[in-house]
Design a protein around this motif. Sequence first.
Motif, PDB file in Angstrom:
ATOM      1  N   ALA A 153      -7.186   3.336 -20.651  1.00  0.00           N
ATOM      2  CA  ALA A 153      -6.951   4.076 -19.419  1.00  0.00           C
ATOM      3  C   ALA A 153      -5.491   3.934 -19.012  1.00  0.00           C
ATOM      4  O   ALA A 153      -4.830   2.939 -19.317  1.00  0.00           O
ATOM      5  CB  ALA A 153      -7.856   3.540 -18.309  1.00  0.00           C
ATOM      6  N   THR A 209      -9.379  -0.702  -5.012  1.00  0.00           N
ATOM      7  CA  THR A 209     -10.668  -0.854  -5.697  1.00  0.00           C
ATOM      8  C   THR A 209     -11.423  -2.035  -5.105  1.00  0.00           C
ATOM      9  O   THR A 209     -10.878  -3.130  -4.963  1.00  0.00           O
ATOM     10  CB  THR A 209     -10.474  -1.070  -7.206  1.00  0.00           C
ATOM     11  OG1 THR A 209      -9.819   0.073  -7.767  1.00  0.00           O
ATOM     12  CG2 THR A 209     -11.821  -1.259  -7.909  1.00  0.00           C
ATOM     13  N   ARG A 233      -3.257   3.436 -12.630  1.00  0.00           N
ATOM     14  CA  ARG A 233      -3.806   3.990 -11.405  1.00  0.00           C
ATOM     15  C   ARG A 233      -2.702   4.145 -10.359  1.00  0.00           C
ATOM     16  O   ARG A 233      -1.695   3.443 -10.402  1.00  0.00           O
ATOM     17  CB  ARG A 233      -4.916   3.084 -10.862  1.00  0.00           C
ATOM     18  CG  ARG A 233      -6.073   2.920 -11.836  1.00  0.00           C
ATOM     19  CD  ARG A 233      -7.235   2.169 -11.225  1.00  0.00           C
ATOM     20  NE  ARG A 233      -8.302   2.003 -12.207  1.00  0.00           N
ATOM     21  CZ  ARG A 233      -9.570   1.771 -11.899  1.00  0.00           C
ATOM     22  NH1 ARG A 233      -9.923   1.656 -10.619  1.00  0.00           N
ATOM     23  NH2 ARG A 233     -10.483   1.645 -12.842  1.00  0.00           N
ATOM     24  N   THR A 244     -15.977   1.126 -16.121  1.00  0.00           N
ATOM     25  CA  THR A 244     -15.039   0.735 -15.069  1.00  0.00           C
ATOM     26  C   THR A 244     -13.625   1.206 -15.365  1.00  0.00           C
ATOM     27  O   THR A 244     -12.887   1.615 -14.463  1.00  0.00           O
ATOM     28  CB  THR A 244     -15.044  -0.794 -14.889  1.00  0.00           C
ATOM     29  OG1 THR A 244     -16.383  -1.234 -14.643  1.00  0.00           O
ATOM     30  CG2 THR A 244     -14.156  -1.212 -13.720  1.00  0.00           C
ATOM     31  N   HIS A 245     -13.238   1.167 -16.630  1.00  0.00           N
ATOM     32  CA  HIS A 245     -11.876   1.535 -17.012  1.00  0.00           C
ATOM     33  C   HIS A 245     -11.853   2.834 -17.819  1.00  0.00           C
ATOM     34  O   HIS A 245     -11.037   2.994 -18.723  1.00  0.00           O
ATOM     35  CB  HIS A 245     -11.227   0.393 -17.797  1.00  0.00           C
ATOM     36  CG  HIS A 245     -11.154  -0.886 -17.015  1.00  0.00           C
ATOM     37  ND1 HIS A 245     -10.281  -1.055 -15.963  1.00  0.00           N
ATOM     38  CD2 HIS A 245     -11.873  -2.037 -17.111  1.00  0.00           C
ATOM     39  CE1 HIS A 245     -10.443  -2.264 -15.449  1.00  0.00           C
ATOM     40  NE2 HIS A 245     -11.409  -2.875 -16.117  1.00  0.00           N
TER      41      HIS A 245
END
Length: 412
Positions: free
Chosen positions: A15, A24, A18, A61-62
Amino acid sequence: MTGVERLGAGRYLAAGQRPDNSLTTLHELSTEDGSTVRGALSTVPGATTVVCLMHPRQDLTHHPLVPLLLRAGAAVWTQHTRSVNNDLALVHEQALLDVAAGMMFLRERDFRAIVTLGHSGGGTLYAFYHEQAGLPAAERIALAPGGRPVPLPETEMPLPDGAIFLAPHPGQGKLLLACIDPSVADERDPLSVVPDLDPFSPANGFAEPPASSSYSPEFLARYRAAQRDRVARIDAVAREHLARAGESRASFTKSRDAVDRRRSLAPRIMAVYRTDADPRTVDLALDPSERPYGSLFGKRPDLINYGQVGFGRVTTPEAWLSTWSGLSSNADFVRCAPRVAAPTLFVEVTGDQAAFPADSRAMISALGADDLTAVAVRGLHFGGPIGDGEPTGNELAAAEIVSWLAKRYELA
């Protein structure tokens, strides 16, 4: 094995970064049947639409789409099921209870729109959830295929406001039905072979890679019928194991004998050999597309098929019937799709090695939404690029997803 490329190399992408202003938080939720599941909520200031990613077996999650969605102004919810990273006992009907717990949590957070995004096996998980959530409670499934009671009729199941499917395959069971090797002669022997059904025999049309194989229509017809026969045989074994456990439970109810109790609890672990043998992965003339040679698991299905990696390789009878049996599982995209009524986006990737063009056409045709958009982007199943130097499939898919979201929901 120095100098030998790993058979499954390059399957996944990392990923990206962000946004700096994203936040988060981690959350632990309780399901209707008392299980505990966990999820991560990532937000950016002003986000009122949340996109949910789940997979019945994997930790997302990623997922590479998370930063791309956050940059576009959506919040993102990534959640585990109770079977994350260990699908030995995965019962899809129980996984719906996990999805419902996440939907309840998000409704309580007062998002204006909740949109599911099912990638790969997450597509059928969410299609199954949409189907069951859209039914009157009394019409929902109360028993999993193996006979386990599941409290879906008693569970509050909020309906999502939208549905996105990214490279969905037809369901874990349908996928396995297409790639299970029917030439296994003895379920106790991973090397046993019925020669006339061996997909990796030159006598049946196999060519040494990287050359594409060429199977005759007659062989393929026998092969597909034999795949169904093998799954039916494994179904029968699973049901026999469950019947014996049920007899022991009934006997314990009368006798209160600890021996009967132990027999009812003793697990039957089923090993299913050779599950990476879909002819389409090595004969590129079958349902042609932009996919490369090989399967989801790597470039050499003829070798991987005999290894430890593969779908449904080690499972319980309940999990087999609910998740891996293409004949018994309820988690079938085409079966569930007519009741997916929310605005829907279907993103096909043109190099998919799990959902082939005919599969995608069947899934799109089955969807029940009046507001239905179907697009195709160049990319591989897990989001990689088809060619060197090209945008990734994830980037191209994200552009379509963000454009679709922006026309229907509020983005920050």
